[in-house]
Design an enzyme around this catalytic site. Sequence first.
Site, PDB file in Angstrom:
ATOM      1  N   GLU A  92       0.822  -1.203   0.000  1.00 18.14           N
ATOM      2  CA  GLU A  92       0.000   0.000   0.000  1.00 18.14           C
ATOM      3  C   GLU A  92       0.851   1.245   0.000  1.00 18.14           C
ATOM      4  OE1 GLU A  92      -4.416  -0.621   1.862  1.00 18.14           O
ATOM      5  OE2 GLU A  92      -2.860   0.252   3.076  1.00 18.14           O
ATOM      6  N   CYS A 114       3.760   8.344   1.184  1.00 25.97           N
ATOM      7  CA  CYS A 114       4.450   7.356   2.013  1.00 25.97           C
ATOM      8  C   CYS A 114       4.518   6.050   1.225  1.00 25.97           C
ATOM      9  CB  CYS A 114       3.664   7.187   3.314  1.00 25.97           C
ATOM     10  SG  CYS A 114       4.446   6.091   4.498  1.00 25.97           S
ATOM     11  N   CYS A 164       9.108  -7.562   5.891  1.00 19.97           N
ATOM     12  CA  CYS A 164      10.289  -6.991   6.510  1.00 19.97           C
ATOM     13  C   CYS A 164      10.955  -8.055   7.368  1.00 19.97           C
ATOM     14  CB  CYS A 164       9.901  -5.798   7.381  1.00 19.97           C
ATOM     15  SG  CYS A 164      11.307  -4.860   8.005  1.00 19.97           S
ATOM     16  N   CYS A 195      10.756  -6.076  14.468  1.00 19.78           N
ATOM     17  CA  CYS A 195      10.466  -5.172  15.589  1.00 19.78           C
ATOM     18  C   CYS A 195       9.188  -5.652  16.292  1.00 19.78           C
ATOM     19  CB  CYS A 195      10.310  -3.736  15.082  1.00 19.78           C
ATOM     20  SG  CYS A 195      11.814  -3.121  14.294  1.00 19.78           S
ATOM     21  N   CYS A 249       5.627  -4.012  15.635  1.00 15.05           N
ATOM     22  CA  CYS A 249       5.261  -3.780  14.231  1.00 15.05           C
ATOM     23  C   CYS A 249       4.752  -5.076  13.642  1.00 15.05           C
ATOM     24  CB  CYS A 249       6.480  -3.289  13.457  1.00 15.05           C
ATOM     25  SG  CYS A 249       6.166  -3.034  11.701  1.00 15.05           S
ATOM     26  N   CYS A 268      -2.216   4.113  10.826  1.00 14.81           N
ATOM     27  CA  CYS A 268      -1.379   2.958  11.155  1.00 14.81           C
ATOM     28  C   CYS A 268      -2.171   1.793  11.696  1.00 14.81           C
ATOM     29  CB  CYS A 268      -0.345   3.372  12.182  1.00 14.81           C
ATOM     30  SG  CYS A 268       0.349   4.994  11.903  1.00 14.81           S
TER      31      CYS A 268
HETATM   32  N1  SAH Z   1      11.754   0.019   8.442  1.00 10.50           N
HETATM   33  C1  SAH Z   1      11.797   1.438   8.531  1.00 10.50           C
HETATM   34  C2  SAH Z   1      10.626   2.153   7.891  1.00 10.50           C
HETATM   35  C3  SAH Z   1       9.223   1.594   8.090  1.00 10.50           C
HETATM   36  S1  SAH Z   1       8.341   1.858   9.549  1.00 10.50           S
HETATM   37  C4  SAH Z   1      11.936   1.875   9.965  1.00 10.50           C
HETATM   38  O1  SAH Z   1      11.926   1.024  10.840  1.00 10.50           O
HETATM   39  O2  SAH Z   1      12.139   3.041  10.209  1.00 10.50           O
HETATM   40  C5  SAH Z   1       7.890   3.530   9.715  1.00 10.50           C
HETATM   41  C6  SAH Z   1       7.715   3.900  11.193  1.00 10.50           C
HETATM   42  O3  SAH Z   1       6.503   3.357  11.785  1.00 10.50           O
HETATM   43  C7  SAH Z   1       8.846   3.355  12.031  1.00 10.50           C
HETATM   44  O4  SAH Z   1       9.333   4.343  12.897  1.00 10.50           O
HETATM   45  C8  SAH Z   1       8.174   2.237  12.781  1.00 10.50           C
HETATM   46  O5  SAH Z   1       8.887   1.929  13.940  1.00 10.50           O
HETATM   47  C9  SAH Z   1       6.786   2.793  13.046  1.00 10.50           C
HETATM   48  N2  SAH Z   1       5.798   1.772  13.455  1.00 10.50           N
HETATM   49  C10 SAH Z   1       5.855   0.437  13.263  1.00 10.50           C
HETATM   50  N3  SAH Z   1       4.791  -0.180  13.794  1.00 10.50           N
HETATM   51  C11 SAH Z   1       4.029   0.765  14.359  1.00 10.50           C
HETATM   52  C12 SAH Z   1       2.784   0.739  15.066  1.00 10.50           C
HETATM   53  N4  SAH Z   1       2.138  -0.390  15.315  1.00 10.50           N
HETATM   54  N5  SAH Z   1       2.287   1.927  15.481  1.00 10.50           N
HETATM   55  C13 SAH Z   1       2.931   3.064  15.214  1.00 10.50           C
HETATM   56  N6  SAH Z   1       4.100   3.156  14.549  1.00 10.50           N
HETATM   57  C14 SAH Z   1       4.658   2.014  14.129  1.00 10.50           C
END
Ligand code: SAH
Length: 379
Positions: free
Chosen positions: A99, A112, A119, A123, A126, A353
């Site tokens: 998306e 975006c 990925c 994390c 995420c 998100c």
């Molecule tokens: N892999 C890269 C870019 C993608 S994530 C990175 O880690 O920076 C973009 C942002 O969204 C990152 O800062 C990530 O940590 C955050 N993110 C991931 N899951 C999330 C969630 N459930 N709620 C809010 N932000 C989140």
Amino acid sequence: MTGEPAAQERINLLGLERAGLEAFVGTLGSKPFRARQLMQWIYGRGESRFPAMTDLAKDFRTLLGERAEVRAPEIVTSQRSADGTRKWLLRADSTQAIEMVYIPEEGRGTLCISSQVGCAMDCSFCSTAQQGFNRNLTTAEIVGQVWLAERELARDFVPPAGASPGQRAITNVVLMGMGEPLANFRNVVPALRLFTDDFGFEISRRRVTLSTSGLVPQIYKLAEETNVALAVSLHAPTDELRNELVPINRKHPIAELLEACWHYLDEQNGRSVTFEYVMLEGVNDQREHARGLVRLLKGQPAKLNLIPFNPFPGTQYRRSGAAAIAAFRDELLSHGVLATIRRTRGDDIDAACGQLAGRVQDRTTVRLGSKLIGVAVST
Ligand code: SAH
């Protein structure tokens, strides 16, 4: 082999930065300036059909039609929010989709985009991590997202009063969607160059932001290759906590990561690094955490972007309350560390998100980092 190459053998010009395109037109017997002309058609006017490129020689257009194509990812669905946020589901291949989200704001429009399907960074907060890693997007797929969105948006884009002629709907591009862009370095770097190229999307380098979970060696490499803005997913003030939230920290701890960030700014003459910090109730949102961040970042060229956590099914985390987030920000500000709270946009179309995750969770969902959600498409 004789005859016309099949469509899949045609080279997708969206995957070639300027130098690559010059080399390619060279193989067709044309001069390098033809590449710039082509770019003006492709990126300046959003044209994909070679016969329409009327200032190119007819023979050249015919050759292009045989050997090349301009092909963006296909749109599966598109939605529009009451607040103007737009969201497109794009096909990555027969089973996967990604998306992208467009967020219009006063005087700017941010797209975006994704860099990978899935990925591998794992994390804990995420949900992309739940899906695992599928594959890297190609340069053409990364560039194709912006090319496609620009074309879609151009249809009903009304430039703001006082805008310069030729003002585009997309003024900012952020690699904050699905995937870890620095883990797809080879395909991402040419895309970044096309975003900022005068014959490409002409976006100022400060308005193209790459967000990384902290691949330290690649940050040093990036400093040699590009000069876009850098965002880093910090999420914790100590290695102990960050090891848990962002596992790559075990390999590249905070001190090394910050060192790499300051090096990047020095090399690129950049103004500051944006540190993303997802607000997880009771985990990283206490005063001690804010104090820890102050110790790390005070006096440094850093901005903190606090992101309210978006929960998804199965997660152990909860979003910090609005008051806690505001108090956290105020604590940072009172100690001279710049901090802002990221606003949630596009809730009504599930572009914020994590919202889509709840609906198609069981077999099809891949929850993306910040704003994006990839969904396996059944054909
Ligand atoms: N892999 C890269 C870019 C993608 S994530 C990175 O880690 O920076 C973009 C942002 O969204 C990152 O800062 C990530 O940590 C955050 N993110 C991931 N899951 C999330 C969630 N459930 N709620 C809010 N932000 C989140």
